[in-house]
Design an enzyme around this catalytic site. Structure first.
Site, PDB file in Angstrom:
ATOM      1  N   LYS A  45      -2.641   6.541   1.290  1.00  0.00           N
ATOM      2  CA  LYS A  45      -2.554   6.991   2.685  1.00  0.00           C
ATOM      3  C   LYS A  45      -1.603   8.178   2.742  1.00  0.00           C
ATOM      4  CE  LYS A  45      -2.488   4.926   7.317  1.00  0.00           C
ATOM      5  NZ  LYS A  45      -3.908   5.202   7.597  1.00  0.00           N
TER       6      LYS A  45
ATOM      7  N   ARG B 146       0.829  -1.207   0.000  1.00  0.00           N
ATOM      8  CA  ARG B 146       0.000   0.000   0.000  1.00  0.00           C
ATOM      9  C   ARG B 146       0.861   1.254   0.000  1.00  0.00           C
ATOM     10  NH1 ARG B 146      -4.638   0.636   4.494  1.00  0.00           N
ATOM     11  NH2 ARG B 146      -2.825   1.084   5.818  1.00  0.00           N
TER      12      ARG B 146
ATOM     13  N   GLU C 260     -16.217   7.077   4.108  1.00  0.00           N
ATOM     14  CA  GLU C 260     -15.481   6.483   5.223  1.00  0.00           C
ATOM     15  C   GLU C 260     -15.934   7.085   6.547  1.00  0.00           C
ATOM     16  OE1 GLU C 260     -11.191   4.740   3.952  1.00  0.00           O
ATOM     17  OE2 GLU C 260     -11.207   6.748   4.790  1.00  0.00           O
TER      18      GLU C 260
END
Length: 340
Positions: free
Chosen positions: A183, A80, A219
């Site tokens: 992220k 990720r 989210e």
């Protein structure tokens, strides 16, 4: 090392002894270095300060019932971070380097790994930043990859107890074709105002809707959303949502429990139809959602009338934690042991 009350730890920074660093210069990564310095010497024109070339990961190490120390799916975090680096045009650390640095950071700070049974864990923060001096919007030529650790308790002060959420239509977490799927620090900076307002109103976290239509669930603050109904685990699918490793693991465990799994857009009008709902991520694992307040309609959707989490949320939480702490068989080979 100060005397730490392991059972009373909150989720915050506690100084540990060492961090692990690696510099990218002249087109290549150097060797891993160990540092006891909490500070980073950085150029005032570093690209991370001016153009947001910054990405990070969050993961945990657990001291198990058998005394062994385990990292949970570190390769997934590595992949990720690589995806984040690719999107932000940063130098990419290899999976091997990432995992080696994480193992070393855990081993060097063994005294800070909370004892089994305390409910605490060792949180790892791998960080990638552009350090090269840059005036003008383009990628830097130098980067720093660093892993530091800190012992933590529950992310939400409620622990594994149902939390109250509030739908926020006044702020966007990420643009539809922006950085929501990586992220990056900018995503969290953009959500700061919403989090503060939500907390001041007495709610644990905001629940974002998609920024294009304000129709679909996005989210929960710093965590993915999931709902359960009719024997199905349902979680939103969107380019703007961070692909949570915890959520990915829970989908697998849901199938192990015999649940169907759906990853699809969830219209906010579907919220009242769920039997259970939760927020999931590395920090919180699962935070059952007790209720969701919609300020537009002034209505509250209640999932927990008795103050307890739902059946499947409890089962999934216990399964995942059991695997992480070595209490249950690791049938999916998710754990990576750290030789101490």
């Amino acid at each position: 090392m100060e005397n730490i009350e392991w059972g009373n730890l909150g989720f915050g920074y506690v100084k540990t002894n060492y961090n692990v660093r690696c510099y990218y210069r002249d087109g290549k990564w150097g060797e891993l270095e160990v540092s006891s310095d909490e500070n980073i010497p950085i150029h005032m024109a570093a690209s991370c300060l001016h153009y947001g070339q910054e990405a990070f990961e969050g993961m945990k190490a657990f001291r198990g019932k058998d005394g062994k120390v385990r990292l949970f799916r570190p390769e997934e975090n590595a992949r990720r971070l690589i995806s984040s680096a690719q999107y932000l045009k940063m130098a990419e650390p290899s999976v091997e380097m990432f995992v080696e640095a994480c193992k070393l950071a855990v081993k060097l700070n063994a005294d800070f790994i909370p004892p089994y049974g305390t409910g605490a864990s060792l949180y790892l923060r791998p960080l990638l930043i552009g350090t090269g001096a840059q005036v003008g919007v383009k990628p830097a030529t130098e980067y720093l990859f660093i892993v530091f650790v800190t012992p933590v308790g529950p992310y939400f002060k409620e622990g594994f107890k149902p939390i109250k959420c509030m739908i926020d239509r006044d702020h966007d977490r990420a643009a539809p074709l922006g950085t929501g799927h990586v992220k990056a620090g900018g995503n969290y900076g953009a959500s700061m105002i919403s989090s503060v307002i939500t907390h001041e109103l007495g709610y644990a976290t905001p629940l974002y809707l998609d920024s294009k239509e304000k129709r679909y669930i996005d989210e929960c603050g710093a965590a993915n959303f999931f709902g359960i109904k009719n024997g199905t685990y349902v979680t939103p699918k969107s380019h703007s949502i961070l692909p949570s490793i915890t959520n990915k693991s829970l989908r697998t465990l849901a199938e192990d429990l015999g649940l169907k799994v759906e990853e699809r857009p969830i219209d906010y009008t579907e919220l009242p139809t769920f039997e259970e709902a939760g927020a999931c991520g590395t920090a919180a694992v699962i935070s059952p959602i007790g209720s969701i307040f919609d300020p537009t309609t002034n209505e509250t959707i209640v999932y927990s009338k008795d103050g307890n989490a739902g059946k499947y949320s409890i089962e999934l939480y216990n399964m995942l934690r059991g695997i992480q702490y070595g209490e249950l068989p690791d049938n999916h080979n998710w754990n990576v042991e750290v030789e101490m």
